[in-house]
Scaffold this active site. Sequence first.
Site, short mmCIF file in Angstrom:
data_model
loop_
_atom_site.label_atom_id
_atom_site.label_comp_id
_atom_site.label_asym_id
_atom_site.label_seq_id
_atom_site.Cartn_x
_atom_site.Cartn_y
_atom_site.Cartn_z
N ASP B 400 0.81 -1.22 0.00
CA ASP B 400 0.00 0.00 0.00
C ASP B 400 0.84 1.27 0.00
O ASP B 400 0.44 2.29 -0.54
CB ASP B 400 -0.93 0.00 1.21
CG ASP B 400 -1.92 -1.16 1.14
OD1 ASP B 400 -2.27 -1.55 0.02
OD2 ASP B 400 -2.32 -1.67 2.20
N ILE B 401 2.02 1.21 0.60
CA ILE B 401 2.83 2.42 0.71
C ILE B 401 3.51 2.81 -0.59
O ILE B 401 4.15 3.83 -0.68
CB ILE B 401 3.91 2.27 1.81
CG1 ILE B 401 4.83 1.09 1.51
CG2 ILE B 401 3.27 2.12 3.17
CD1 ILE B 401 6.00 1.00 2.45
#
Lengths: 527, 473
Positions: B400-401
């Site tokens: 997600d990052i």
Amino acid sequence: MSHALRVGVPKEVFPGERRVAATPSIIKKLTKLGVEVLVEAGAGEGASALDAAYSEAGARVLDTTQLYAEADIILKVRAPIELGAGAHEVDRLKEGAVLICLLWPAQNPELLQRLSAKKITTLAMDAVPRITRAQKMDALSAMANLAGYRAVIEGTHAFGRFLGGQSTAAGRIKPARVFVVGAGVAGLAAVAAARALGAVVTAFDTRPAAREQVKSLGASFLPFDWKGESGEGEGGYARQMSEAYLEAEQTFIAQEAKNADVIITTALVPGVPAPKLLTSGAVVSMARGSVIVDLAAEQGGNCALTESGRAVEKFGVNILGYTDLLSRMAPQASELYGGTLVALLDEILEDGQVVIDYADEVVRGALVVHDGKVTWPPPRPAIRAGAPAPFVPPTVEPPPRPIGSPWPGRIGLGLLAPGLVLLGIFGSAELVERMTVFLLACVVGWHLVWSVTPALHTPLMSVTNAISGIILVGGLLLSRGRGLEPGTLVGGAAVLLASINVAGGFRVTARMLRMFQRAPDAAARKK
Amino acid sequence: MPATVASVAYLCASLLFVMSLRGLSTQESAPRGNWLGIVGMSIAVMVTLAGLLWPADPTIEAAGAEVLSVYGGALIVGGIIGAVVAARVAMTAMPELVAILHSFVGLAAVLVGIGPQLAGADLHTHDTAHYVETQVGVLVGAVTFTGSVVAFLKLRGTFTSRPLLIPGRHVVNLVLVAAVLGLAVLGRVEPELALGCVLGIAGISGVLGFHLVAAIGGGDMPVVVSLLNSYSGWAAAAAGFMLSNDLLIITGALVGSSGAILSYIMCKAMNRSIWNVVFGGFGEAPAAAATGGAPAGTVRETQVAEVVELLRAARSVIVVPGYGMAVAQAQHPIREISDRLQAAGVKVRFAIHPVAGRLPGHMNVLLAEAGVSYDLVKELDEINEEFAHTDVVIIIGANDIVNPSALDDRASPIYGMPVLEAWKAARVIMLKRSLAAGYAGVDNPICYRDNTLMLFGDAKASVNKILASLQTP
């Protein structure tokens, strides 16, 4: 068909063309696709590829007649041309064969007729749509990249001076000023090459998207904004602009041209003659000995004084209108062009047979003649959202504003104020004193912790963990007497728990902190 | 011993704690900061013990040998347990350790709060302020205790990391809070029920803490652990109010603010509001969105040989580690790869996203453990500009990052979250077990980019293979 599909690579007949559609290393890749490769004797001479090398790579070397008689697919660089005495290159092809080459369908309508009459399935490499998936088949970009580089080399050669600056004992040499008009693939390659040679580079483009790309190569970008018209056309190409726009653009470029030592023009709009961006007036204003390299020479030139295919000197300025820049890098150009051909062939070959799939966007875009009919131009594809061209990074919206409202802060203050008022009215002196300490400590803590480097957030947690074990003081204070009583035992339990925290927290912090080190310390530790 | 001596000693301890936190602002001064904390704590404990032996108030009896042996024993046993656990814990298990330590503070705060009543002290001899302080201490302590235990179990994987979402959970929370308030009022007006009410408050608060943290997904654990850190501080501060002890108040406030700031930083890094995290439920809606509008595309799979070739040809490399690196314990081979590349003249950096891992700064600790020089480890703001000029980015165990949807897809549940813009590099190599979505349950378009190569398989195995091939010339 009993035999494997045969792919023929003929020698280019266009005068001065040294490239070939496939080099020996490309032959190997073609063979892997499951086809047999035929090469015309002497086809690779201009590109330093000997017939022997082709044979070694697995191709059969034949003469012209045999090659065309046997080949089911012909791979070429240039479009077929008149051979003189009424003959035409198209006549050499077998009826129903497949031809893949750079064709420029918009400029060659009668060639399309000729091909359709012979039922030649024709794919134009220059008509491959510029979508992400087709990047590896993008022959134009591959060629433009080389041309941009070569333009700088030729320009430097004609210029006869250093491009980079130097301070020598004999005096200081100023870096040359290179002005690149049109920051497409070729323009950007020119910017990069000129920068690498040390020149001070300025670039100009009507597409605002070019700014970032130019900047990323270390050159400065000249913004040109005229009544809000953007030059961004379809698929990352420039589009044709209005008359008045062109005039404003010419004036603007003339201003810049005065200061430039080398101008490289690369402005092309698909399907129309190149825009005349450099007027003769602009050329007159340039210093003697400066150079213009016109990459658009073949399409009429960006400079009014360019003569296609030749180097001329006008008003003391060298104007290079070479149309054979790619032939001057023939081995590499052939190699890269061949690579794009392999990628396209891979797209249309299925189980060793040619399968033309009209639903395939890439094939449909490149297909100009099929089944005896001219199929160009292709129907306009549905609008694709942000189909990126090579070198054009996807546009990213400005970063969104983070979620978060000022309300929690306001509510906090709103509660604090009446809370303090109530404390003042009803609180005991002692409570007020404790509250003072508490609130000040909160403020101190707030500021202290913000200064902690994010890399140490885990040690910060373990240290605060350890010192929150201070609750053990509370446990100790539970005992208010000499002997054992329930309070002491409960307090003892609290002390036990809290001291696990204290010892564990401090020890693990120390362990972690020992690990944080800079390279020299790390090296020392290893010894 | 005069009361002023104890007060001054407590003041010294408080100042030492302040300087201890101050020391953590840089890596160089951090070890000293830790020592200052240890000194402060020792002073506090010794002065308190001395106060028991020689009470300032002549009406209070001095503590006898039994009392001392109970406390001394507790200190020594607790100290040994803590030291041994701290020496043995794996760096990848730091989040669990921190969580369980919070729970001890919470439980200790509850004991300190209910201790006097258990010992037969009458709360009603004190004013309302003292009564409220006690109950607040018990409430916060109990929430911290059970909440931390749940967080610990979730981090260990004993407990599912999925959010436990019972229908009408907000109503449940409200009912529990109302019950606490009701018991508090009842205990005040009916003195004989006071002890029962305090125990009841402790129990109900415990249930509240359990339920609050159970409803939060594993991906939000960095925020939860920081929040619990904050709570443990507030619990200590509340005990300080109750006992009229400034040292506890100051220390509690320091710890409380520290945890609050960390939670704030984490929330900002996920572009979520603190309420959104605290009241949980993140992870249900996004899952639906992901199945609905998944921008499925083709991924390009790669093999170790190609990765090694790319690394050999690269001039600059950025490694983006995520929780997956911690799970696979891949930090050591990654460091060796980095050493090898650096020896070959490649510029290697590590990019750390604020919420990478399950604890603020977790990735930094792991890389430090592996011996990665801390000046190679960069924060989000320092490194984001660099990706565009980087040849190869290796994403290991992060998802997600590095999701571009956060910047350009308004429909994405993580839209607006600051991310590492890894996709701007010339080549991105993503080490991943499978094509599953990340913690937020969001599809990651970075996998479908033309410049992304996927290396599927166990992260540690893949990294070891890369290392082995790099070692053979």
